[in-house]
Scaffold this motif. Sequence first.
Motif, PDB file in Angstrom:
ATOM      1  N   LEU A  45       1.173  -1.476  -0.133  1.00 49.61           N
ATOM      2  CA  LEU A  45      -0.324  -0.204   0.288  1.00 49.61           C
ATOM      3  C   LEU A  45       0.819   1.409  -0.560  1.00 49.61           C
ATOM      4  N   VAL A  46       0.494   2.150  -0.815  1.00 47.56           N
ATOM      5  CA  VAL A  46       1.684   3.502  -1.220  1.00 47.56           C
ATOM      6  C   VAL A  46       0.506   4.583  -0.930  1.00 47.56           C
ATOM      7  N   VAL A  47       1.422   5.672   0.302  1.00 52.16           N
ATOM      8  CA  VAL A  47       0.385   6.572   0.472  1.00 52.16           C
ATOM      9  C   VAL A  47       1.077   8.005   0.531  1.00 52.16           C
ATOM     10  N   THR A  48       0.978   9.113  -0.035  1.00 53.45           N
ATOM     11  CA  THR A  48       1.520   9.859  -0.417  1.00 53.45           C
ATOM     12  C   THR A  48       1.479  10.645   0.934  1.00 53.45           C
ATOM     13  N   THR A  49       2.085  12.071   1.049  1.00 58.20           N
ATOM     14  CA  THR A  49       2.665  12.377   2.624  1.00 58.20           C
ATOM     15  C   THR A  49       1.343  13.576   2.517  1.00 58.20           C
ATOM     16  N   ALA A  50       0.868  13.957   0.815  1.00 60.75           N
ATOM     17  CA  ALA A  50       0.167  15.090   1.107  1.00 60.75           C
ATOM     18  C   ALA A  50      -1.581  14.401   1.542  1.00 60.75           C
ATOM     19  N   ALA A  51      -1.651  13.371   1.159  1.00 58.36           N
ATOM     20  CA  ALA A  51      -2.863  12.269   1.940  1.00 58.36           C
ATOM     21  C   ALA A  51      -3.128  12.477   3.001  1.00 58.36           C
ATOM     22  N   LEU A  52      -1.709  12.094   3.603  1.00 60.07           N
ATOM     23  CA  LEU A  52      -1.996  11.641   5.173  1.00 60.07           C
ATOM     24  C   LEU A  52      -2.664  13.346   5.964  1.00 60.07           C
ATOM     25  N   ARG A  96     -10.184   8.850  10.823  1.00 56.65           N
ATOM     26  CA  ARG A  96     -10.259   8.262  10.842  1.00 56.65           C
ATOM     27  C   ARG A  96     -10.614   7.709   9.172  1.00 56.65           C
ATOM     28  N   GLN A  97     -10.318   8.664   8.191  1.00 61.36           N
ATOM     29  CA  GLN A  97     -10.204   8.522   6.658  1.00 61.36           C
ATOM     30  C   GLN A  97      -8.905   7.965   6.030  1.00 61.36           C
ATOM     31  N   LEU A  98      -7.640   7.890   6.925  1.00 61.94           N
ATOM     32  CA  LEU A  98      -7.065   7.160   6.043  1.00 61.94           C
ATOM     33  C   LEU A  98      -6.842   5.687   6.573  1.00 61.94           C
ATOM     34  N   ASP A  99      -7.806   5.683   7.591  1.00 59.90           N
ATOM     35  CA  ASP A  99      -7.582   3.720   7.715  1.00 59.90           C
ATOM     36  C   ASP A  99      -8.556   3.500   6.977  1.00 59.90           C
ATOM     37  N   ALA A 100      -9.933   4.330   6.698  1.00 61.62           N
ATOM     38  CA  ALA A 100     -10.556   3.878   5.845  1.00 61.62           C
ATOM     39  C   ALA A 100     -10.008   3.582   4.092  1.00 61.62           C
ATOM     40  N   VAL A 101      -8.959   4.638   4.341  1.00 60.75           N
ATOM     41  CA  VAL A 101      -8.511   4.471   2.643  1.00 60.75           C
ATOM     42  C   VAL A 101      -7.468   3.074   2.407  1.00 60.75           C
ATOM     43  N   LEU A 102      -7.082   3.100   3.429  1.00 59.50           N
ATOM     44  CA  LEU A 102      -6.128   1.700   3.919  1.00 59.50           C
ATOM     45  C   LEU A 102      -7.114   0.069   3.880  1.00 59.50           C
ATOM     46  N   ALA A 103      -7.849   0.611   4.524  1.00 61.32           N
ATOM     47  CA  ALA A 103      -8.640  -0.362   4.444  1.00 61.32           C
ATOM     48  C   ALA A 103      -9.575  -0.670   2.703  1.00 61.32           C
ATOM     49  N   PHE A 106     -15.544   1.126   9.413  1.00 63.98           N
ATOM     50  CA  PHE A 106     -15.405   2.751   9.681  1.00 63.98           C
ATOM     51  C   PHE A 106     -16.693   3.499   9.334  1.00 63.98           C
ATOM     52  N   GLY A 107     -17.111   2.686   8.491  1.00 58.18           N
ATOM     53  CA  GLY A 107     -18.513   3.526   8.170  1.00 58.18           C
ATOM     54  C   GLY A 107     -18.770   4.154   6.800  1.00 58.18           C
ATOM     55  N   ARG A 108     -19.732   4.148   6.518  1.00 57.75           N
ATOM     56  CA  ARG A 108     -19.889   4.410   4.848  1.00 57.75           C
ATOM     57  C   ARG A 108     -19.449   6.216   5.208  1.00 57.75           C
ATOM     58  N   LEU A 109     -19.215   6.778   6.122  1.00 61.51           N
ATOM     59  CA  LEU A 109     -19.456   8.804   5.674  1.00 61.51           C
ATOM     60  C   LEU A 109     -18.141   8.591   5.732  1.00 61.51           C
ATOM     61  N   THR A 110     -17.223   7.965   6.242  1.00 60.82           N
ATOM     62  CA  THR A 110     -15.924   8.440   6.836  1.00 60.82           C
ATOM     63  C   THR A 110     -15.281   7.912   5.844  1.00 60.82           C
ATOM     64  N   ILE A 111     -15.053   6.817   4.596  1.00 62.36           N
ATOM     65  CA  ILE A 111     -14.945   6.245   3.638  1.00 62.36           C
ATOM     66  C   ILE A 111     -15.785   7.277   2.245  1.00 62.36           C
TER      67      ILE A 111
END
Length: 318
Positions: free
Chosen positions: A163-170, A176-183, A236-241
């Motif tokens: 899984l690749v994540v950019t610093t701008a995404a962080l 918990r939006q990052l956790d939702a994207v990783l999931a 993480f919920g529909r709203l979060t993702i």
Amino acid sequence: MVVSLTLLTLGVLTALTAPRLLARADWAEREPVVALWVWQCVVASVLISFGLSMTLSAAAAWQAVRGHVFAPAPQAVVEAYALAAHGPWSAVLAVLLACGGLWSAAMLTREIRRARARGRRRRAELLVRAPLLPGEEPGREPLVLLEGERPDAWWLPGTTPQLVVTTAALHRLKGRQLDAVLAHEQGHARARHDWLLHCSAALATGFPQVPVFAAFRDEMHRLVELAADDVASRRFGRLTIALALVELNEDRGVFGPSPAPDAQLPQRVNRLLAAAPRLTAGRRLRLTATAALVPVVPLMVAFVPALVAFVPALRGLR
């Protein structure tokens, strides 16, 4: 020859009518995993129909093939297929279907090679942008943080998916939006969605005029994203993702008046926010079981004459 032509007709009818029937289904977006299974069963039915038609046509045209296909079968079973009464078209049909099978295998091989080449190229680019630290091995880290001004997160398939994540995404994602994207990306990796995409792309590229294969490719690209969205939303919920998708893509013009880059993203966000209820467990089970029976139909067509002839022969032995 009659059974062979029946199987060929069955495969053609399935290839022509299945995309229209599935396009009318109002449950696919609510149950993308079930829809993925249904599409795989439909395509498997088409391929099995053509494969069995090729086998029986070849058995009717050439004695050598017939000897291998019907080697353990009683004479009554061989006579039930009326292979001796074949016409000159059986050899032509067998050759055409065999060429189609070889072409499919060649397209799949080419698609896999291209995907591996893209993967190697992307991993090499990743190593240039994110050099390894002392003690790290290439491709061993499940999560790679990449310096970048564009918020993004993606999954690199392979023996060890990354899984690749950019610093701008962080910086952009909150809570918990990052956790939702990783999931979401982990959902792709666990379900091995890359293989579905490879197979569907190979069939659609090799046979662009066959409606079921073109629709199969398009639906695989759409449904795997919906399935991964559901994996993340359950944790993480529909709203979060949904908010995470908006944060990652709002600067790309996706949600504008004419969203050209990826028109599916607004639909995915609207689907998450609408929160339509899932189908009942009973209906999901019925759909799954019904779809599993679709590839059985050509098998029944192919083997019913043998069973009808074999049962009286077995009784005669008694």
